[in-house]
Design a protein around this motif. Structure first.
Motif, mmCIF file in Angstrom:
data_model
loop_
_atom_site.group_PDB
_atom_site.id
_atom_site.type_symbol
_atom_site.label_atom_id
_atom_site.label_comp_id
_atom_site.label_asym_id
_atom_site.label_seq_id
_atom_site.Cartn_x
_atom_site.Cartn_y
_atom_site.Cartn_z
ATOM 1 N N ARG A 1 -4.392 -7.544 18.096
ATOM 2 C CA ARG A 1 -4.412 -6.144 18.441
ATOM 3 C C ARG A 1 -3.782 -5.311 17.329
ATOM 4 O O ARG A 1 -4.285 -4.303 16.913
ATOM 5 N N ARG A 2 -2.641 -5.812 16.863
ATOM 6 C CA ARG A 2 -1.906 -5.036 15.881
ATOM 7 C C ARG A 2 -2.623 -5.033 14.532
ATOM 8 O O ARG A 2 -2.348 -4.205 13.714
ATOM 9 N N SER A 3 -3.506 -6.041 14.326
ATOM 10 C CA SER A 3 -4.172 -6.031 13.029
ATOM 11 C C SER A 3 -5.461 -5.225 13.072
ATOM 12 O O SER A 3 -6.091 -5.011 12.069
ATOM 13 N N CYS B 1 -6.932 1.125 9.542
ATOM 14 C CA CYS B 1 -7.236 2.419 8.963
ATOM 15 C C CYS B 1 -6.025 3.322 9.024
ATOM 16 O O CYS B 1 -4.916 2.875 9.197
ATOM 17 N N ARG B 2 -6.279 4.587 8.936
ATOM 18 C CA ARG B 2 -5.207 5.526 8.686
ATOM 19 C C ARG B 2 -4.240 5.676 9.853
ATOM 20 O O ARG B 2 -4.557 5.508 10.995
ATOM 21 N N ARG B 3 -3.033 6.000 9.552
ATOM 22 C CA ARG B 3 -2.038 6.360 10.535
ATOM 23 C C ARG B 3 -0.910 7.035 9.778
ATOM 24 O O ARG B 3 -0.073 6.413 9.170
ATOM 25 N N TYR B 4 -0.976 8.328 9.750
ATOM 26 C CA TYR B 4 0.073 9.066 9.066
ATOM 27 C C TYR B 4 1.102 9.585 10.053
ATOM 28 O O TYR B 4 2.020 10.248 9.700
ATOM 29 N N SER C 1 2.674 9.231 14.471
ATOM 30 C CA SER C 1 2.750 8.384 15.644
ATOM 31 C C SER C 1 1.493 8.557 16.480
ATOM 32 O O SER C 1 0.737 9.498 16.339
ATOM 33 N N GLY C 2 1.277 7.615 17.376
ATOM 34 C CA GLY C 2 0.094 7.715 18.237
ATOM 35 C C GLY C 2 0.014 6.509 19.126
ATOM 36 O O GLY C 2 0.874 5.664 19.123
ATOM 37 N N THR C 3 -1.024 6.427 19.898
ATOM 38 C CA THR C 3 -1.192 5.321 20.800
ATOM 39 C C THR C 3 -2.101 4.270 20.191
ATOM 40 O O THR C 3 -2.720 4.488 19.178
ATOM 41 N N ARG D 1 -1.782 -2.924 6.485
ATOM 42 C CA ARG D 1 -2.008 -1.480 6.578
ATOM 43 C C ARG D 1 -2.338 -0.968 5.181
ATOM 44 O O ARG D 1 -1.833 -1.495 4.197
ATOM 45 N N PRO D 2 -3.154 0.097 5.091
ATOM 46 C CA PRO D 2 -3.459 0.647 3.762
ATOM 47 C C PRO D 2 -2.370 1.613 3.282
ATOM 48 O O PRO D 2 -1.833 2.387 4.071
ATOM 49 N N TYR D 3 -2.081 1.564 2.004
ATOM 50 C CA TYR D 3 -1.132 2.484 1.371
ATOM 51 C C TYR D 3 -1.725 2.937 0.038
ATOM 52 O O TYR D 3 -2.501 2.207 -0.590
ATOM 53 N N THR D 4 -1.341 4.154 -0.383
ATOM 54 C CA THR D 4 -1.963 4.789 -1.548
ATOM 55 C C THR D 4 -1.030 4.763 -2.753
ATOM 56 O O THR D 4 0.012 5.429 -2.721
ATOM 57 N N GLU E 1 5.110 -1.030 12.770
ATOM 58 C CA GLU E 1 5.338 -2.411 12.324
ATOM 59 C C GLU E 1 5.522 -2.505 10.812
ATOM 60 O O GLU E 1 6.573 -2.875 10.315
ATOM 61 N N VAL E 2 4.453 -2.177 10.081
ATOM 62 C CA VAL E 2 4.425 -2.497 8.651
ATOM 63 C C VAL E 2 5.356 -1.575 7.858
ATOM 64 O O VAL E 2 6.052 -2.021 6.944
ATOM 65 N N GLY E 3 5.396 -0.291 8.241
ATOM 66 C CA GLY E 3 6.289 0.641 7.551
ATOM 67 C C GLY E 3 7.738 0.158 7.620
ATOM 68 O O GLY E 3 8.454 0.131 6.614
ATOM 69 N N ARG E 4 8.175 -0.255 8.793
ATOM 70 C CA ARG E 4 9.572 -0.735 8.943
ATOM 71 C C ARG E 4 9.788 -1.988 8.126
ATOM 72 O O ARG E 4 10.825 -2.177 7.487
HETATM 73 C C1 LIG Z 1 -6.371 5.083 3.253
HETATM 74 C C2 LIG Z 1 -4.963 5.200 3.814
HETATM 75 C C3 LIG Z 1 -3.893 5.341 2.962
HETATM 76 C C4 LIG Z 1 -2.595 5.443 3.469
HETATM 77 N N1 LIG Z 1 -1.558 5.625 2.601
HETATM 78 C C5 LIG Z 1 -0.297 5.734 3.080
HETATM 79 C C6 LIG Z 1 0.811 5.926 2.187
HETATM 80 O O1 LIG Z 1 0.658 6.010 0.971
HETATM 81 N N2 LIG Z 1 2.053 6.032 2.733
HETATM 82 C C7 LIG Z 1 2.270 5.929 4.091
HETATM 83 O O2 LIG Z 1 3.421 6.017 4.519
HETATM 84 N N3 LIG Z 1 1.235 5.742 4.953
HETATM 85 C C8 LIG Z 1 -0.021 5.627 4.488
HETATM 86 N N4 LIG Z 1 -1.054 5.405 5.364
HETATM 87 C C9 LIG Z 1 -0.743 5.115 6.782
HETATM 88 C C10 LIG Z 1 -0.398 3.592 6.901
HETATM 89 O O3 LIG Z 1 -1.543 2.819 6.604
HETATM 90 C C11 LIG Z 1 0.076 3.135 8.288
HETATM 91 O O4 LIG Z 1 -0.874 3.551 9.227
HETATM 92 C C12 LIG Z 1 1.460 3.663 8.631
HETATM 93 O O5 LIG Z 1 2.393 3.170 7.683
HETATM 94 C C13 LIG Z 1 1.883 3.197 10.034
HETATM 95 O O6 LIG Z 1 1.788 1.814 10.093
HETATM 96 P P1 LIG Z 1 2.905 0.950 10.820
HETATM 97 O O7 LIG Z 1 2.401 -0.452 10.889
HETATM 98 O O8 LIG Z 1 4.252 1.158 10.230
HETATM 99 O O9 LIG Z 1 2.973 1.611 12.225
HETATM 100 P P2 LIG Z 1 2.150 1.212 13.517
HETATM 101 O O10 LIG Z 1 2.675 -0.059 14.062
HETATM 102 O O11 LIG Z 1 0.713 1.330 13.244
HETATM 103 O O12 LIG Z 1 2.651 2.398 14.439
HETATM 104 C C14 LIG Z 1 2.509 3.749 14.009
HETATM 105 C C15 LIG Z 1 3.086 4.663 15.064
HETATM 106 O O13 LIG Z 1 2.471 4.412 16.258
HETATM 107 C C16 LIG Z 1 3.481 4.202 17.218
HETATM 108 N N5 LIG Z 1 3.021 3.119 18.060
HETATM 109 C C17 LIG Z 1 2.869 1.832 17.719
HETATM 110 N N6 LIG Z 1 2.444 1.136 18.769
HETATM 111 C C18 LIG Z 1 2.319 2.007 19.788
HETATM 112 C C19 LIG Z 1 1.912 1.901 21.130
HETATM 113 N N7 LIG Z 1 1.561 0.731 21.660
HETATM 114 N N8 LIG Z 1 1.921 3.020 21.872
HETATM 115 C C20 LIG Z 1 2.283 4.213 21.359
HETATM 116 N N9 LIG Z 1 2.673 4.381 20.089
HETATM 117 C C21 LIG Z 1 2.689 3.286 19.340
HETATM 118 C C22 LIG Z 1 4.711 3.773 16.510
HETATM 119 O O14 LIG Z 1 5.881 4.144 17.200
HETATM 120 C C23 LIG Z 1 4.592 4.509 15.294
HETATM 121 O O15 LIG Z 1 5.134 5.793 15.500
HETATM 122 C C24 LIG Z 1 -2.359 5.353 4.869
HETATM 123 C C25 LIG Z 1 -3.439 5.205 5.717
HETATM 124 C C26 LIG Z 1 -4.722 5.145 5.194
HETATM 125 C C27 LIG Z 1 -5.883 4.981 6.118
#
Ligand SMILES: Cc1cc2nc3c(=O)[nH]c(=O)nc-3n(C[C@H](O)[C@H](O)[C@H](O)COP(=O)(O)OP(=O)(O)OC[C@H]3O[C@@H](n4cnc5c(N)ncnc54)[C@H](O)[C@@H]3O)c2cc1C
Length: 359
Positions: A15-17, A21-24, A26-28, A135-138, A160-163
Motif C-alpha cells: 500500500r505504502r509503495s 507520485c507526487r505528494r507535496y 499531507s493527505g489521505t 518516493r520521487p525527489y527533484t 514515511e520516506v521524508g522522515r
Molecule cells: C515528481 C515529484 C518530485 C518531488 N520532489 C520533491 C522534492 O524535491 N522534495 C520534497 O520534499 N518532496 C518532493 N516530492 C514529494 C515526495 O515525493 C513525497 O511525496 C513526500 O516526501 C512525502 O512522502 P513521505 O513518504 O514522506 O510521506 P507519506 O508517507 O507519503 O505521507 C505524506 C503525508 O500524508 C500523511 N499520511 C500518510 N499516511 C496517511 C494516512 N493513512 N492517512 C492520512 N494521512 C496520511 C502523512 O502524515 C504525511 O503528512 C516530489 C513529488 C513528485 C511527484
C-alpha cells in the motif's frame, strides 16, 4: 509460510509503495492513490519520455527493480549512492546532498541538451530501505559531473520516506533510480511562463531555473515565479532563495520573483529575498503579474462578466504544491490519470488546459 503478520506487513508495504507520485503536502491514502494515477497521463501527454515509459511499463519497480552497482543510473534499476551531507534548512526541511559514482552517470547528449535524459524537469525515486518504499525527489541543480545531487526535502509528521531521509547522515548509503521526466521543458514555445509553487513544490521550478532560465538570460521567454510558504522561516533556504533573488534583480525582463506567506509569525528568514506579501496567491496576484488592468477586471467581476481580458501572448502556467493550493489555483487533478479540468483562480480567469499544467 505466510504468517498473518507477514501478510499484513506485505499489504502495508504494498500500500505504502503505491504512491510513487507526487505528494507535496499531507493527505489521505486515497489522495495518494489519486496522485499515483496522475503520473501516467503526464507520461502520455508529454510524449512518453524514456524515463517515464520505463516507469509506466515497470509499475512495481520499487519492489522488483534490482540494485546494480555496475550499470549506469537508469529508471529501471536502483543505483547505490552515498550521503555527503544532510543539513537542516527550515523547520521541517533539510538539504540533502548525495553522490552517485560518476562512472555510473549515463552519457550526456552535449549536442542536444533537450534530448538528454537529464533534460529538465526530472526527478529520481529514492528508496526507503527499511520498508522498501520509494518516493520521487527533484535534484535542485540536476546532477553534476561528479555525480552530486542536492535535494530540498520536507518531512511530514507521519510521512514515511521524508522522515527516513531526514535521519540519514554523511557516509550512509541510499538507493535511487532515474532520471524520470516530471515535465519536459521546450525551448521557445511560450512567451511567458508563470510558475506557481507552495512549499517544496518549488523544487521542479528551481531545477528549471538552474538548467534553463539562469543559463540563457537573453532568451525571449519571460518567467515569473510566485511562491508561497506558510511563514517566512519556511520559505526556501538561502541556497535556493539567494540565487533566485539575485538573478531576478539583475534580469527583471527575464525572471520575476514574488513571495507570499500566510503570516509573518516566527523568526525572519536568513536568505536575501524580496519582502514576502502576506496572503495567498490569488487572482489579484496573477492579474498583476500578467499586467492586467486591475480596475477593469474588478469591474468585470462586479458585473458578473466571467472572463477576464486575456493577454495577447502565449502563456503557460505551471502549478506545483500541496493539493489544497493546486486545487485553489488550478482546480483538482482529475480521475483516471488525468490533469482534470482547469478550475480555481486560473479557470475563473478563462485559462484552459492548453495553458495550465499541474505538476
Ligand atoms: C515528481 C515529484 C518530485 C518531488 N520532489 C520533491 C522534492 O524535491 N522534495 C520534497 O520534499 N518532496 C518532493 N516530492 C514529494 C515526495 O515525493 C513525497 O511525496 C513526500 O516526501 C512525502 O512522502 P513521505 O513518504 O514522506 O510521506 P507519506 O508517507 O507519503 O505521507 C505524506 C503525508 O500524508 C500523511 N499520511 C500518510 N499516511 C496517511 C494516512 N493513512 N492517512 C492520512 N494521512 C496520511 C502523512 O502524515 C504525511 O503528512 C516530489 C513529488 C513528485 C511527484
Amino acid at each position: 509460510m505466510n504468517l498473518p503478520g507477514q501478510r499484513l506487513l506485505h499489504q502495508y508495504v504494498l500500500r505504502r509503495s503505491l504512491p510513487r507520485c507526487r505528494r507535496y503536502s499531507s493527505g489521505t491514502q486515497q489522495a495518494q492513490k489519486r496522485t499515483t494515477s496522475r503520473f501516467v497521463p503526464l507520461a502520455l501527454g508529454v510524449g512518453a519520455v524514456t524515463g517515464l515509459s520505463v516507469y509506466f511499463f515497470f509499475p512495481d519497480a520499487s519492489r522488483s527493480a534490482p540494485t546494480l552497482s555496475t550499470s549506469p543510473l537508469s529508471p529501471s534499476h536502483f543505483t547505490p549512492s552515498t550521503v555527503i551531507s544532510n543539513e537542516t534548512a527550515g523547520p521541517d526541511t533539510k538539504l540533502l546532498e548525495v553522490v552517485v559514482p560518476p562512472h555510473l552517470l549515463p552519457p550526456r547528449d552535449t549536442a542536444d541538451a533537450s534530448a538528454s535524459a537529464f533534460a529538465p524537469i526530472w526527478s529520481v525515486f529514492i528508496k526507503d530501505d527499511d520498508i522498501q518504499v520509494e518516493r520521487p525527489y527533484t535534484p535542485l541543480e540536476g546532477v553534476d559531473e561528479e555525480g552530486r545531487m542536492l535535494f530540498w526535502i520536507k518531512k511530514y509528521p507521519k510521512g514515511e520516506v521524508g522522515r527516513w531521509l531526514h535521519s540519514k547522515h554523511g557516509g550512509e548509503k541510499l538507493e535511487l533510480r532515474g532520471p524520470i521526466t516530471t515535465w519536459p521543458w521546450r525551448d521557445g514555445e511560450w512567451d511567458e511562463v508563470i510558475m506557481i509553487s507552495g512549499g517544496t513544490g518549488i523544487t521542479p521550478f528551481y531545477q528549471l531555473f538552474h538548467s534553463v532560465i539562469s543559463r540563457s538570460p537573453d532568451a525571449k521567454t519571460r518567467f515569473t515565479l510566485l511562491h508561497s510558504s506558510q511563514t517566512p522561516a519556511e520559505l526556501p533556504p538561502p541556497r535556493i532563495m539567494d540565487r533566485l533573488t539575485r538573478f531576478a534583480a539583475q534580469n527583471p525582463e527575464r525572471f520575476r520573483l514574488r513571495l507570499f506567506v500566510d503570516s509573518l509569525d516566527g523568526p525572519a528568514p536568513t536568505s536575501h529575498m524580496p519582502a514576502p506579501h502576506v496572503g495567498r496567491i490569488d487572482n489579484t496576484a496573477i492579474e498583476r503579474c500578467l499586467g492586467l488592468d486591475q480596475r477593469r477586471t474588478w469591474l468585470r467581476r462586479l458585473f458578473g462578466m466571467a472572463e477576464a481580458p486575456r493577454p495577447n501572448r502565449k502563456i503557460l502556467f505551471l502549478v506545483c504544491g500541496p493539493d489544497p493550493m493546486v486545487n485553489a489555483i488550478s482546480g483538482p487533478f482529475g480521475r483516471n490519470f488525468s490533469q482534470g479540468p482547469v478550475r480555481g483562480v486560473l479557470g475563473e480567469m478563462g485559462f484552459t488546459s492548453k495553458e495550465v499544467w499541474k505538476l
